[in-house]
Design a protein around this motif. Structure first.
Motif, PDB file in Angstrom:
ATOM      1  N   VAL A  52      -3.340 -11.647   1.698  1.00 44.37           N
ATOM      2  CA  VAL A  52      -4.085 -10.755   2.587  1.00 44.37           C
ATOM      3  C   VAL A  52      -5.556 -11.031   2.353  1.00 44.37           C
ATOM      4  O   VAL A  52      -5.944 -11.572   1.315  1.00 44.37           O
ATOM      5  CB  VAL A  52      -3.745  -9.268   2.328  1.00 44.37           C
ATOM      6  N   SER A  53      -6.380 -10.670   3.328  1.00 41.91           N
ATOM      7  CA  SER A  53      -7.806 -10.982   3.192  1.00 41.91           C
ATOM      8  C   SER A  53      -8.657  -9.781   3.551  1.00 41.91           C
ATOM      9  O   SER A  53      -8.289  -8.942   4.388  1.00 41.91           O
ATOM     10  CB  SER A  53      -8.177 -12.178   4.072  1.00 41.91           C
ATOM     11  N   LEU A  54      -9.798  -9.709   2.918  1.00 40.97           N
ATOM     12  CA  LEU A  54     -10.837  -8.735   3.210  1.00 40.97           C
ATOM     13  C   LEU A  54     -12.120  -9.531   3.372  1.00 40.97           C
ATOM     14  O   LEU A  54     -12.691 -10.000   2.384  1.00 40.97           O
ATOM     15  CB  LEU A  54     -10.960  -7.718   2.071  1.00 40.97           C
ATOM     16  N   GLY A  55     -12.535  -9.725   4.615  1.00 37.25           N
ATOM     17  CA  GLY A  55     -13.596 -10.694   4.856  1.00 37.25           C
ATOM     18  C   GLY A  55     -13.127 -12.055   4.397  1.00 37.25           C
ATOM     19  O   GLY A  55     -12.033 -12.504   4.746  1.00 37.25           O
ATOM     20  N   GLU A  56     -13.941 -12.715   3.580  1.00 34.86           N
ATOM     21  CA  GLU A  56     -13.571 -14.032   3.050  1.00 34.86           C
ATOM     22  C   GLU A  56     -12.841 -13.944   1.723  1.00 34.86           C
ATOM     23  O   GLU A  56     -12.473 -14.973   1.140  1.00 34.86           O
ATOM     24  CB  GLU A  56     -14.822 -14.905   2.903  1.00 34.86           C
ATOM     25  N   HIS A  57     -12.605 -12.761   1.222  1.00 41.94           N
ATOM     26  CA  HIS A  57     -11.925 -12.578  -0.059  1.00 41.94           C
ATOM     27  C   HIS A  57     -10.412 -12.568   0.164  1.00 41.94           C
ATOM     28  O   HIS A  57      -9.910 -11.843   1.026  1.00 41.94           O
ATOM     29  CB  HIS A  57     -12.369 -11.275  -0.711  1.00 41.94           C
ATOM     30  N   ILE A  58      -9.711 -13.363  -0.621  1.00 41.40           N
ATOM     31  CA  ILE A  58      -8.264 -13.527  -0.472  1.00 41.40           C
ATOM     32  C   ILE A  58      -7.552 -12.876  -1.645  1.00 41.40           C
ATOM     33  O   ILE A  58      -7.906 -13.072  -2.814  1.00 41.40           O
ATOM     34  CB  ILE A  58      -7.878 -15.025  -0.424  1.00 41.40           C
ATOM     35  N   ALA A  59      -6.528 -12.092  -1.325  1.00 41.50           N
ATOM     36  CA  ALA A  59      -5.676 -11.486  -2.346  1.00 41.50           C
ATOM     37  C   ALA A  59      -4.275 -12.077  -2.236  1.00 41.50           C
ATOM     38  O   ALA A  59      -3.713 -12.155  -1.137  1.00 41.50           O
ATOM     39  CB  ALA A  59      -5.618  -9.972  -2.183  1.00 41.50           C
ATOM     40  N   ALA A  60      -3.734 -12.479  -3.365  1.00 42.42           N
ATOM     41  CA  ALA A  60      -2.357 -12.970  -3.420  1.00 42.42           C
ATOM     42  C   ALA A  60      -1.418 -11.803  -3.655  1.00 42.42           C
ATOM     43  O   ALA A  60      -1.700 -10.906  -4.463  1.00 42.42           O
ATOM     44  CB  ALA A  60      -2.209 -13.985  -4.551  1.00 42.42           C
ATOM     45  N   VAL A  61      -0.310 -11.805  -2.952  1.00 37.78           N
ATOM     46  CA  VAL A  61       0.708 -10.773  -3.109  1.00 37.78           C
ATOM     47  C   VAL A  61       1.690 -11.212  -4.194  1.00 37.78           C
ATOM     48  O   VAL A  61       2.204 -12.331  -4.167  1.00 37.78           O
ATOM     49  CB  VAL A  61       1.447 -10.533  -1.781  1.00 37.78           C
ATOM     50  N   ILE A  62       1.952 -10.328  -5.150  1.00 33.88           N
ATOM     51  CA  ILE A  62       2.842 -10.624  -6.268  1.00 33.88           C
ATOM     52  C   ILE A  62       3.993  -9.624  -6.272  1.00 33.88           C
ATOM     53  O   ILE A  62       3.778  -8.409  -6.193  1.00 33.88           O
ATOM     54  CB  ILE A  62       2.098 -10.541  -7.609  1.00 33.88           C
ATOM     55  N   ASP A  63       5.201 -10.121  -6.365  1.00 33.44           N
ATOM     56  CA  ASP A  63       6.385  -9.268  -6.507  1.00 33.44           C
ATOM     57  C   ASP A  63       6.369  -8.645  -7.893  1.00 33.44           C
ATOM     58  O   ASP A  63       6.454  -9.344  -8.901  1.00 33.44           O
ATOM     59  CB  ASP A  63       7.639 -10.125  -6.319  1.00 33.44           C
ATOM     60  N   VAL A  64       6.235  -7.316  -7.941  1.00 33.35           N
ATOM     61  CA  VAL A  64       6.318  -6.599  -9.218  1.00 33.35           C
ATOM     62  C   VAL A  64       7.373  -5.494  -9.107  1.00 33.35           C
ATOM     63  O   VAL A  64       7.210  -4.388  -9.607  1.00 33.35           O
ATOM     64  CB  VAL A  64       4.950  -6.032  -9.652  1.00 33.35           C
ATOM     65  N   SER A  65       8.472  -5.813  -8.451  1.00 32.48           N
ATOM     66  CA  SER A  65       9.530  -4.838  -8.210  1.00 32.48           C
ATOM     67  C   SER A  65      10.188  -4.388  -9.509  1.00 32.48           C
ATOM     68  O   SER A  65      10.176  -5.096 -10.514  1.00 32.48           O
ATOM     69  CB  SER A  65      10.575  -5.433  -7.267  1.00 32.48           C
ATOM     70  N   GLY A  66      10.781  -3.205  -9.442  1.00 28.18           N
ATOM     71  CA  GLY A  66      11.433  -2.588 -10.595  1.00 28.18           C
ATOM     72  C   GLY A  66      11.240  -1.089 -10.547  1.00 28.18           C
ATOM     73  O   GLY A  66      12.197  -0.324 -10.631  1.00 28.18           O
ATOM     74  N   HIS A  67      10.000  -0.651 -10.406  1.00 29.82           N
ATOM     75  CA  HIS A  67       9.714   0.766 -10.162  1.00 29.82           C
ATOM     76  C   HIS A  67      10.317   1.165  -8.814  1.00 29.82           C
ATOM     77  O   HIS A  67      10.995   2.179  -8.699  1.00 29.82           O
ATOM     78  CB  HIS A  67       8.201   0.962 -10.179  1.00 29.82           C
ATOM     79  N   THR A  68      10.045   0.361  -7.790  1.00 31.85           N
ATOM     80  CA  THR A  68      10.811   0.379  -6.532  1.00 31.85           C
ATOM     81  C   THR A  68      11.264  -1.048  -6.263  1.00 31.85           C
ATOM     82  O   THR A  68      10.763  -1.999  -6.856  1.00 31.85           O
ATOM     83  CB  THR A  68       9.986   0.901  -5.336  1.00 31.85           C
ATOM     84  N   MET A  69      12.176  -1.183  -5.308  1.00 31.63           N
ATOM     85  CA  MET A  69      12.727  -2.512  -5.032  1.00 31.63           C
ATOM     86  C   MET A  69      11.710  -3.443  -4.371  1.00 31.63           C
ATOM     87  O   MET A  69      11.824  -4.656  -4.475  1.00 31.63           O
ATOM     88  CB  MET A  69      13.970  -2.398  -4.160  1.00 31.63           C
TER      89      MET A  69
END
Length: 261
Positions: free
Chosen positions: A107-124
């Motif tokens: 996902v991006s906010l302006g030119e800043h990019i965020a990587a999505v990481i699966d951290v499931s366990g608390h929820t699926m």
């Protein structure tokens, strides 16, 4: 002639308490003018805080479906017209979604990019958002200072692998979690790992900070790696103390003990 390195201006982060023990986060890009709400525990408070900063919420990044993380989606979207990004696997339980994401997406906010990481366990479907260029990660309820979320929906192997993904981020990463649970977590951590000198020092600092009314969030990942019992389930000393033939079994034993602590 060598090409110049393009430097992206730093993101601005506004943190504030909401509900009983949640933290709210607004992530602002001063170049594009975009602002992302990280989860939406309290729509009215998020809108007040954004207005006070002179920002307009243009995006919501949900980490998981629980009401104290996605309950304000609809109201904020109605007020701002923002777009909502949420985890694919939790999508049926989250209102107002415009885009679903899963592990490896961006996902991006302006030119800043965020990587999505699966951290499931608390929820699926729980996810985290890692912004490597800013050395930040927003982890919801997957990881807390000296703790981790309750395992409401997942399995021990699943949750342990999620924690490993977070542990493998650069140590200088600043972790933003969603709750001020640190003092209680520290009490259990000292019970779980009583011979850890770094933990004892950390716990003492937490007592001082909370007594002074200071927040313990955010926190550096490197310190958690050395002191958080849930990130140390593959350490031989922890396995000897808590049992298990594999790290996820040791993690399960520690998590079960915390549930009853």
């Amino acid at each position: 002639m060598a090409s110049a390195v393009k430097r992206i201006p730093m993101l601005q982060i506004h943190q504030f308490p909401c509900l009983s023990d949640n933290y709210g986060f607004l992530l602002h890009d001063p170049v594009s003018g975009e602002t992302a709400a990280i989860d939406t525990p309290d729509a009215d408070e998020y809108l007040r805080q954004a207005e006070a900063q002179g920002w307009t919420i243009t995006q919501i990044w949900n980490t998981h479906w629980h009401a104290d993380h996605a309950g304000g989606n609809v109201a904020i979207k109605a007020a701002t017209g923002c777009t909502i990004t949420a985890p694919l696997r939790d999508a049926k339980k989250i209102a107002g979604i415009d885009r679903t994401v899963r592990d490896g997406d961006q996902v991006s906010l302006g030119e800043h990019i965020a990587a999505v990481i699966d951290v499931s366990g608390h929820t699926m479907g729980h996810i985290a958002y890692h912004l490597p260029d800013s050395a930040l990660a927003f982890v919801g309820d997957a990881l807390f200072a000296l703790g981790c979320g309750r395992m409401f929906e997942g399995t021990p192997p699943q949750f342990w692998q999620s924690l490993l993904r977070l542990r493998q981020l650069p140590g200088e990463t600043t972790i933003y979690c969603a709750h001020e649970y640190t003092k209680a977590n520290a009490a259990f951590a000292l019970h779980a790992d009583p011979e850890n000198a770094a933990l004892a020092q950390y716990a003492g600092e937490i007592d001082q900070r909370r007594a002074a009314g200071e927040w313990t969030v955010p926190f550096p990942l490197q310190r958690e790696i050395a002191t958080n019992p849930f990130l140390r389930a593959d350490d031989p000393a922890m396995q000897a103390r808590w049992g298990g033939n594999a790290p996820h079994e040791t993690f399960a034993a520690i998590r079960a003990a915390k549930d009853e602590f």
